[in-house]
Enzyme design. Structure first.
Site, short mmCIF file in Angstrom:
data_model
loop_
_atom_site.label_atom_id
_atom_site.label_comp_id
_atom_site.label_asym_id
_atom_site.label_seq_id
_atom_site.Cartn_x
_atom_site.Cartn_y
_atom_site.Cartn_z
N TYR A 101 36.70 43.11 55.17
CA TYR A 101 35.92 44.23 55.28
C TYR A 101 35.81 44.86 56.91
O TYR A 101 35.71 44.02 57.72
CB TYR A 101 34.40 43.78 55.04
CG TYR A 101 33.42 44.80 55.32
CD1 TYR A 101 33.01 45.70 54.13
CD2 TYR A 101 32.55 44.83 56.38
CE1 TYR A 101 32.22 46.70 54.29
CE2 TYR A 101 31.62 46.02 56.54
CZ TYR A 101 31.45 46.73 55.33
OH TYR A 101 30.48 47.82 55.72
N GLU A 189 33.52 53.10 56.09
CA GLU A 189 33.73 51.80 55.41
C GLU A 189 35.03 51.83 54.92
O GLU A 189 35.47 52.57 54.22
CB GLU A 189 32.73 51.62 54.87
CG GLU A 189 32.51 50.16 54.16
CD GLU A 189 31.27 49.92 53.30
OE1 GLU A 189 30.29 49.63 53.59
OE2 GLU A 189 31.56 50.12 51.98
#
Ligand code: GDP
Ligand code: MN
Length: 384
Positions: A101, A189
């Site tokens: 992530y 993101e």
């Protein structure tokens, strides 16, 4: 404003971040054609403004162009979190070895962007944050300096100690920061950032949220607006600031400060606001009409609460707007009005003529609204 994954990937690709090749399809046959171009083995991904598409069945692998068409047919019939899927991204499949992530969001309290990185990517990052926050590394960036190369390397070596992987990630992180800064984003993101079995790092997913107040500087990004919530579109076109929330009291307020105070007072008395809605300083009846239309279509709203403090705003204008809106379409829920200030007497006359009344006190109005929504106002006293 939110953009779709395929659009965010265009921004990423333009900044030099490796993304799998792919294209948007609006029809199953287009998905087949794109899959053929890409060599057959593809992933078909729903393009909606909602997370967790994978879990909802909105992401499917296909081994052939025919299969891609079949999966696209299924996905284009779906709704995810109430949002109809109007397009699919058809992208080449990658052979994933590990999912990470990587994200940058604005930390308002720190007044700085914060980079979040984790070797536990792919799945629900909120879940990781809750159950094992130590697995997420946070690093604040001084926005006046920007992200420096050594910071990016330190973050990425913490995610994966293998130099050949970490250095690719660091290069991606620096570019991701450039996208964040250049587009005035509030969030960028990559979840998951992946390493493939051949050791290459890719942005497999992409999410970008933009700051509406900075969009005037980015007409090219503003042009990417797609699948906007109809109520948000209506509010934007009419110049209303509208943010949907989860409560049951629909609020119509003039002025952002009063709108926030109204939400606070509703909460203090034990209620929950259904929205933030600022009809602005110089209200005109059309704005009130639009505001009522928006709230009338929200199934969660059990009462509509007007909180109007007349300064520049003429309260008779607002009363006129309420009268016009009711003449057009009477909402199924009760209306509670608190109104005071400029042209108050005139406003009261208008309201009386349509069988409504208004209190002058905010706390009294809030109590009435909570009761009208089927709740019981909590006493607010010494306990605060
Ligand atoms: P989200 O669920 O909306 O966040 O969508 P993502 O794009 O993050 O995809 C969810 C999951 O689908 C990823 O974590 C991967 O495990 C899987 N996935 C997506 N694309 C591919 C692909 O090209 N190959 C493989 N093997 N898995 C994929
Ligand atoms: Mn994802």
């Amino acid at each position: 404003m939110n953009i779709h994954e395929y659009q965010a990937k265009d921004l990423f690709a333009a900044a030099g971040i490796p993304v799998p090749k792919g294209k948007l399809a609006r029809k199953p046959a287009e998905a087949r054609a794109i899959a053929r171009e890409l060599g057959g083995k593809v992933v078909v991904k729903a393009q909606v403004h909602a997370g967790g598409r994978g879990k909802a069945g909105g992401i499917k692998l296909a081994a052939t162009p025919e299969e891609a068409e079949a999966k696209a047919t299924d996905i284009l019939k779906m709704s995810i979190k109430g949002l109809p899927v109007r397009g699919v991204l058809v992208a080449e499949q990658l052979d994933i070895a590990h999912e990470y992530y990587l994200g940058i969001i604005l930390d308002r309290a720190a007044k700085q962007p914060v980079i979040m990185a984790s070797a536990a990517g792919g799945i629900d990052i909120e879940e990781v944050a809750r159950t094992s926050p130590e697995k997420i590394l946070r690093h604040h960036v001084d926005p006046t300096v920007g992200l420096r190369a050594h910071e990016a390397r330190r973050i990425c070596f913490a995610m994966d100690p293998r130099g050949e992987v970490a250095l690719q990630m660091a290069a991606i992180l620096i570019k991701l920061y450039q996208v964040y800064a250049r587009t005035d984003a509030s969030l960028v993101e990559i979840n998951p950032l992946v390493v493939t079995k051949d050791g290459k790092v890719w942005a497999l997913d992409a999410k970008v949220n933009l700051d509406d107040n900075a969009l005037y500087r980015h007409p090219d990004i503003e042009a990417m607006r797609e699948d906007e919530d109809p109520n948000e579109a209506k509010a934007r076109q009419m110049g209303l600031s509208y943010i949907k929330l989860d409560g049951e009291i629909g609020c119509v307020v003039n002025g952002a400060g009063l709108a926030m105070a109204t939400m606070d007072v509703i909460k203090a008395f034990g209620g929950a606001p259904a929205n933030f809605l600022d009809i602005g300083g110089s209200s005109n009846p059309d704005k009130v009409l639009t505001a009522m239309d928006i709230l009338a279509t929200d199934p969660k709203v059990k009462a509509i609460f007007f909180n109007i403090f007349g300064g520049i705003t003429r309260t008779d204008d607002v009363a006129q707007g309420i009268a016009q809106a009711l003449a057009k379409r009477k909402p199924a829920v009760p209306i509670v009005i608190r109104l005071t200030g400029t042209n108050e007497e005139k406003a009261r006359e208008i309201l009386t003529s349509i069988g409504l009344s208004a209190t002058t006190q905010m706390d009294e109005g809030v109590r009435q609204a909570i009761t009208a929504a089927g709740g019981t106002p909590r006493p607010v006293g010494a306990a605060g």
